[in-house]
Design an enzyme around this catalytic site. Structure first.
Site, mmCIF file in Angstrom:
data_model
loop_
_atom_site.group_PDB
_atom_site.id
_atom_site.type_symbol
_atom_site.label_atom_id
_atom_site.label_comp_id
_atom_site.label_asym_id
_atom_site.label_seq_id
_atom_site.Cartn_x
_atom_site.Cartn_y
_atom_site.Cartn_z
ATOM 1 N N LEU A 6 -11.402 5.587 21.469
ATOM 2 C CA LEU A 6 -12.489 6.484 21.052
ATOM 3 C C LEU A 6 -12.313 7.817 21.769
ATOM 4 C CD1 LEU A 6 -15.693 4.226 21.016
ATOM 5 C CD2 LEU A 6 -14.182 4.838 19.114
ATOM 6 N N TYR B 277 7.022 1.796 -10.706
ATOM 7 C CA TYR B 277 6.577 3.031 -10.062
ATOM 8 C C TYR B 277 5.651 2.720 -8.889
ATOM 9 C CZ TYR B 277 2.551 2.007 -13.062
ATOM 10 O OH TYR B 277 1.495 1.384 -13.679
ATOM 11 N N LYS C 252 -10.178 4.800 -9.571
ATOM 12 C CA LYS C 252 -9.429 3.960 -10.517
ATOM 13 C C LYS C 252 -10.312 2.974 -11.283
ATOM 14 C CE LYS C 252 -5.065 1.408 -10.801
ATOM 15 N NZ LYS C 252 -3.955 0.831 -9.988
ATOM 16 N N SER D 20 -11.592 8.764 14.969
ATOM 17 C CA SER D 20 -11.851 7.496 15.655
ATOM 18 C C SER D 20 -13.282 7.028 15.411
ATOM 19 C CB SER D 20 -11.561 7.619 17.151
ATOM 20 O OG SER D 20 -12.389 8.570 17.779
ATOM 21 N N GLU E 205 -3.822 -12.135 -12.197
ATOM 22 C CA GLU E 205 -2.356 -12.184 -12.183
ATOM 23 C C GLU E 205 -1.863 -12.830 -10.884
ATOM 24 O OE1 GLU E 205 1.351 -8.962 -12.536
ATOM 25 O OE2 GLU E 205 -0.679 -8.269 -12.059
ATOM 26 N N ASN F 259 2.370 15.189 25.255
ATOM 27 C CA ASN F 259 2.405 13.890 24.594
ATOM 28 C C ASN F 259 2.490 12.709 25.548
ATOM 29 O OD1 ASN F 259 2.334 14.186 21.556
ATOM 30 N ND2 ASN F 259 3.792 15.757 22.140
ATOM 31 N N THR G 277 -5.881 5.497 14.454
ATOM 32 C CA THR G 277 -6.978 6.290 13.886
ATOM 33 C C THR G 277 -6.530 7.591 13.230
ATOM 34 O OG1 THR G 277 -7.384 7.365 16.022
ATOM 35 C CG2 THR G 277 -8.592 5.336 15.583
ATOM 36 N N CYS H 153 -1.782 -7.526 -16.714
ATOM 37 C CA CYS H 153 -1.859 -6.252 -15.993
ATOM 38 C C CYS H 153 -1.210 -5.088 -16.752
ATOM 39 C CB CYS H 153 -1.258 -6.408 -14.590
ATOM 40 S SG CYS H 153 -1.882 -5.166 -13.413
ATOM 41 N N SER I 244 -4.521 -5.258 -9.975
ATOM 42 C CA SER I 244 -4.379 -3.808 -10.025
ATOM 43 C C SER I 244 -4.866 -3.194 -8.721
ATOM 44 C CB SER I 244 -5.194 -3.260 -11.205
ATOM 45 O OG SER I 244 -5.095 -1.858 -11.275
ATOM 46 N N LYS J 254 8.772 9.869 11.467
ATOM 47 C CA LYS J 254 7.566 9.348 12.125
ATOM 48 C C LYS J 254 6.835 8.378 11.201
ATOM 49 C CE LYS J 254 6.187 13.148 15.153
ATOM 50 N NZ LYS J 254 5.040 14.015 15.506
ATOM 51 N N LYS K 20 4.690 -11.964 -18.859
ATOM 52 C CA LYS K 20 4.359 -10.544 -18.794
ATOM 53 C C LYS K 20 5.451 -9.733 -19.486
ATOM 54 C CE LYS K 20 2.870 -7.061 -15.368
ATOM 55 N NZ LYS K 20 2.560 -6.864 -13.941
#
Length: 578
Positions: A304, A122, A195, A310, A41, A386, A410, A152, A189, A525, A116
């Site tokens: 790391l 969705y 799947k 990580s 497709e 933080n 990560t 598809c 797809s 976030k 198509k």
């Protein structure tokens, strides 16, 4: 008739390059004696082109490229190419300006165009934004063989298989009524775990129900957050797999249509992955490889920490790009344990990647000094914790900017769901590699990776997970055990279960309430996170469309949690690492 299946990896918008891929596949198909070549497709422009389709010059260039491709193709080979076609009646009917189309190219010309019929809206799909649905069953005749054409989603509306209809028509049923000899489906797809096997099960049902051989060709490769697994295949009238192309790789497979039996003969069937962990690993490796390549990065950098997340991202990056193209940066703070450094160095040695150590203690003191007056007479808390993450994020971004590297973040899906991450800190990056992989599955993939030899150091897999932002900290100081958290998140995010249903399944109502509120508060976030590779059917990416400013919480008025029990740190769920 021999039919070739070109499982291609297009780059979105690279019309000349994608046309060249199709031409190369056509030349190879001629060498193996094929009469018909199938491509995915929108193979000419790559899927999904999204708002490029709103640009008239892009659509015009696609049309010219298609005409040139028709002239360049071998004259005795018929080729189905995915493209778009202008809707010349849209100004009269009020419909969309384009059709998602398949063009039949043969003897230097565009012989037929097929539209198509079913347009998904969705999850990650938004095809009604661009396309008008086709109204006619699509088929053509080649060497006295009547071949039905579907695109598809046209396959995904068998009411007997699903127990319902999502659309008013079933294109497969319409083609069966017309009496075609063979049905082909040209797809793009996107991958999600399990799947490939699900597609085969679904199409086996259709092949048996309608007694129709079906050839399914799928795009492969990664475009932004979407990964396409390939795994093109063919089924005979008995629903048996007669051909399967490779997964997560470009491939050219061939299958023979027996005119006398009006059925497909057995051809090469490539084995599928042995486990879901292996399948997800291959998907993520392809995702990183293609994202870097198509965004013109050759090297990556990541932090790391000595932790499992990580470690897995570093292993994926190494497999995708080669050990010489991965830089791991260790950034210990005064709160970092000795094993964090030693585990990260051991991982780097196992992978053969370059590592460097940048201690951040002095930088932390500088921040403390600068904020001393403003923060006077306050308690040490989340804001101070933080700062460490943001220092690390700044260092990693500096390295990425200086050397032109792609920064990989990560964080896993469990953390992204509840906001256990720091904006402008560990969320920094150009690609979030495992943002759709829950913490429990991170461990599962790492154990699979270690099945033959130790790649992820043993201590990384056995020690308690910790952000190490204060002395003795572990994740479970702030979160439920990951086995509990991930089950709640699966039920909430994927299964759309209510709070009452999740509690009925055996979970503590106080924990359920708390997790649901954390998920809701962390939306702002997630909106600022880098794109994350999608490996489930409910990822925090283009298919996740939740409002940020909202007063609705799924658990509202159902349960109330005891603040004395869970502490006052819930303020962090809406702001920083909890």
């Amino acid at each position: 008739m021999k039919i070739a299946i070109a499982q291609l990896n297009p780059t979105i918008g690279d019309l000349p390059g994608n046309a060249q891929q199709i031409l190369a596949a056509a030349q190879q198909a001629v060498k193996v004696g094929a009469r018909l070549l199938l491509t995915p497709e929108l193979s000419l422009c790559g899927y999904p082109p999204r708002d490029l389709l709103l640009n008239p010059s892009f659509v015009s260039a696609m049309g010219m490229t298609l005409q040139q491709l028709a002239r360049d193709l071998p004259p005795k080979l018929a080729v189905l190419v995915g493209t778009v076609e202008p809707n010349t009646k849209s100004h009269i009917t009020g419909g969309k300006n384009l059709f998602n189309s398949i063009a039949l190219l043969e003897a230097g010309k565009v012989k037929q165009i097929f539209y198509k019929r079913l347009l998904p809206t969705y999850d990650v799909f938004d095809e009604y934004r661009y396309f008008e649905p086709g109204l006619q069953a699509n088929y053509f005749t080649l060497d006295d063989i009547h071949i039905g054409v579907t695109i598809c989603e046209d396959l995904w509306n068998d009411e007997e298989f699903w127990g319902k209809r999502s659309y008013t028509v079933n294109p497969i049923a319409d083609l069966a009524i017309l009496g075609v000899d063979l049905i082909v489906n040209l797809s793009a797809s996107p991958y999600s775990a399990g799947k490939p096997q699900f597609r085969e099960t679904m199409l086996k049902h259709s092949a048996l129900r309608f007694q129709q051989p079906i050839i399914y060709v799928n795009q492969v490769g990664s475009n932004d957050d979407l990964i396409f697994d390939g795994y093109s295949f063919a089924l005979n009238r008995q629903g048996e797999i007669t051909c399967r192309a490779d997964g997560f790789e470009t491939d050219l497979a061939t299958v023979e249509f027996n005119e006398a039996k009006r059925d497909l003969q057995l051809s090469t069937v490539i084995p599928a992955c042995e486990s879901e962990a292996e399948e997800i690993w291959q998907a993520l490796v392809l995702g990183v490889k293609d994202y870097a390549l198509k965004c013109r990065f050759s090297k990556v950098v990541l932090g790391l920490s000595g932790g499992v997340d990580s470690a897995l991202v570093a292993a994926i990056a190494t497999a995708a790009l080669g050990k010489e193209n991965v830089l791991g940066v260790l950034m210990p703070s005064p709160y970092s344990s000795e094993h964090s450094v030693s585990d990260a160095l051991a991982l780097g040695k196992n992978l053969g990647i370059q590592t460097t150590i940048l201690p951040i203690g002095d930088l932390m003191q500088g921040f403390d000094h600068s904020l001393a007056d403003l923060f006077a007479n306050t308690e040490f808390g989340i804001a101070e914790e933080n700062i460490q993450s943001r220092i690390r994020g700044n260092l990693l971004m500096a390295i990425a900017n200086k050397f032109g590297y792609l920064l990989l973040s990560t964080g896993n899906k469990s953390e992204m769901a509840v906001g256990y991450c720091t904006l402008y800190g560990d969320m920094n990056g150009g690609l979030a590699v495992i943002a759709d992989v829950p913490k429990t599955r991170v461990y599962e993939i790492c154990h699979w990776l270690n099945r033959k030899t130790e790649i992820i150091p043993h201590n990384v897999l056995t020690k308690a997970p910790s952000a190490e932002l204060k002395p003795g900290q572990v994740d479970q100081d702030s979160l439920p055990a990951y086995e509990i958290l991930d089950d709640i998140l699966q039920r909430l995010i994927h299964n759309h279960e209510s709070a009452a249903e999740i509690v009925t399944a055996g979970h503590d109502p106080i924990i359920v309430d708390r997790v649901i509120q954390m998920v809701a508060r962390a939306e702002f976030k997630r909106r600022q996170a880098p794109p994350g590779l999608k490996i489930t059917d409910r990822a925090f990416g283009t298919g996740w469309r939740m409002p940020i400013a909202s007063s609705w919480v799924a658990i509202k008025n159902a349960y109330r949690w005891d603040k004395a029990r869970v502490g006052s740190r819930e303020q962090g769920a809406g702001g920083e690492r909890v």
